[in-house]
Design a protein around this motif. Structure first.
Motif, mmCIF file in Angstrom:
data_model
loop_
_atom_site.group_PDB
_atom_site.id
_atom_site.type_symbol
_atom_site.label_atom_id
_atom_site.label_comp_id
_atom_site.label_asym_id
_atom_site.label_seq_id
_atom_site.Cartn_x
_atom_site.Cartn_y
_atom_site.Cartn_z
ATOM 1 N N GLU A 142 -6.574 1.103 7.977
ATOM 2 C CA GLU A 142 -7.607 0.406 7.300
ATOM 3 C C GLU A 142 -7.824 0.170 5.801
ATOM 4 N N ALA A 143 -7.544 0.444 4.898
ATOM 5 C CA ALA A 143 -7.225 0.664 3.333
ATOM 6 C C ALA A 143 -5.621 -0.895 2.959
ATOM 7 N N ALA A 144 -4.932 -1.210 4.502
ATOM 8 C CA ALA A 144 -3.923 -1.936 3.644
ATOM 9 C C ALA A 144 -4.800 -3.254 4.428
ATOM 10 N N LEU B 137 -7.262 3.521 -4.684
ATOM 11 C CA LEU B 137 -8.413 4.027 -4.005
ATOM 12 C C LEU B 137 -8.309 4.914 -3.372
ATOM 13 N N SER B 138 -9.777 6.211 -3.390
ATOM 14 C CA SER B 138 -9.840 7.881 -2.930
ATOM 15 C C SER B 138 -10.761 7.247 -2.255
ATOM 16 N N LEU C 296 0.465 -1.396 -0.134
ATOM 17 C CA LEU C 296 -0.132 -0.089 0.257
ATOM 18 C C LEU C 296 1.114 1.448 -0.214
ATOM 19 N N VAL C 297 0.602 2.576 -1.094
ATOM 20 C CA VAL C 297 1.249 2.964 -0.898
ATOM 21 C C VAL C 297 0.038 4.417 -0.665
ATOM 22 N N PRO C 298 0.082 5.649 0.363
ATOM 23 C CA PRO C 298 -0.794 6.815 0.001
ATOM 24 C C PRO C 298 0.007 7.682 -0.528
ATOM 25 N N THR C 299 -0.721 8.621 -1.236
ATOM 26 C CA THR C 299 0.018 9.488 -1.586
ATOM 27 C C THR C 299 -1.384 10.350 -1.462
ATOM 28 N N ASP C 300 -0.159 12.242 -1.768
ATOM 29 C CA ASP C 300 -1.238 13.462 -1.467
ATOM 30 C C ASP C 300 -0.544 14.343 -2.117
ATOM 31 N N GLY C 301 0.249 13.640 -3.549
ATOM 32 C CA GLY C 301 0.150 14.516 -4.380
ATOM 33 C C GLY C 301 1.313 15.366 -4.656
ATOM 34 N N SER C 302 2.085 15.638 -3.321
ATOM 35 C CA SER C 302 2.997 16.247 -2.933
ATOM 36 C C SER C 302 4.004 16.021 -3.622
ATOM 37 N N THR D 261 -1.388 -0.850 -4.143
ATOM 38 C CA THR D 261 -2.394 -0.085 -4.118
ATOM 39 C C THR D 261 -2.007 1.495 -3.741
ATOM 40 N N PHE D 262 -2.304 2.454 -4.077
ATOM 41 C CA PHE D 262 -2.187 3.434 -4.171
ATOM 42 C C PHE D 262 -2.727 4.206 -3.357
ATOM 43 N N VAL D 263 -2.848 4.572 -2.734
ATOM 44 C CA VAL D 263 -4.433 5.646 -1.675
ATOM 45 C C VAL D 263 -4.196 7.027 -1.452
ATOM 46 N N HIS D 264 -4.781 7.802 -1.750
ATOM 47 C CA HIS D 264 -5.164 8.776 -1.549
ATOM 48 C C HIS D 264 -6.929 9.314 -0.102
ATOM 49 N N VAL D 265 -5.852 9.543 0.978
ATOM 50 C CA VAL D 265 -7.018 9.987 1.721
ATOM 51 C C VAL D 265 -7.377 11.927 1.239
ATOM 52 N N VAL D 266 -8.553 11.295 1.401
ATOM 53 C CA VAL D 266 -9.095 13.122 1.345
ATOM 54 C C VAL D 266 -9.708 13.143 2.769
#
Length: 156
Positions: A102-104, A89-90, A6-12, A34-39
């Protein structure tokens, strides 16, 4: 060893570099991503004053969702170009660190690969790092990619 990361990303910029490194790592490990972005739900609260007067709340939410999709499309395109299978995933949450964990868990990931902004001292304590919170609460291993800004190279 690791098969689903799992790789979280925020666009930075830091996040983009971390995604690139995670893709390389996954390719070497023959793993999928799996890339995840958390709004961050409180991001909506950050919009105040004139902006809210001109933009309906639903429009602001839609803008944040569109931004999330764009970050994930960029990560997916880089992964596809490297030949590494991935999905995106968003999610929305008041607590991004919790949504990442939780996503992981939900996706069956065996590693969380995330960035460290490298804040030190009081700044790190006061701001609270999502990475630190994931490290503290996750039962899934976490690999922290330490981004070294170019400005630090000049100081060495």
């Amino acid at each position: 060893m690791f098969k689903h990361i799992l790789v979280p990303t925020d666009g930075s910029e830091i996040s983009q570099k971390t995604c690139a490194r995670a893709i390389s790592f996954a390719k070497e490990a023959q793993a999928r991503l799996t890339f995840v972005h958390v709004v961050h739900e409180s991001a909506f609260d950050d919009f105040s004053g004139d902006l809210v007067a001109f933009a309906a709340p639903e429009k602001i939410r839609q803008t944040l969702k569109n931004q999330s999709r764009q970050y994930l499309r960029e990560a997916e395109a880089a992964s596809d170009a490297a030949g590494v299978p991935c999905r995106t995933l968003s999610v929305s949450s008041q607590k991004p660190y919790q949504a990442i964990i939780e996503a992981a868990e939900d996706e069956g990931c065996d590693l969380i690969f995330m960035a460290s902004h490298g804040r030190q001292g009081v700044g790190a304590l006061l701001l609270g790092s999502e990475t630190q919170k994931v490290l503290t609460h996750s039962t899934i291993p976490v690999l922290v990619y330490r981004f070294k800004p170019a400005s630090e190279d000049r100081l060495a």
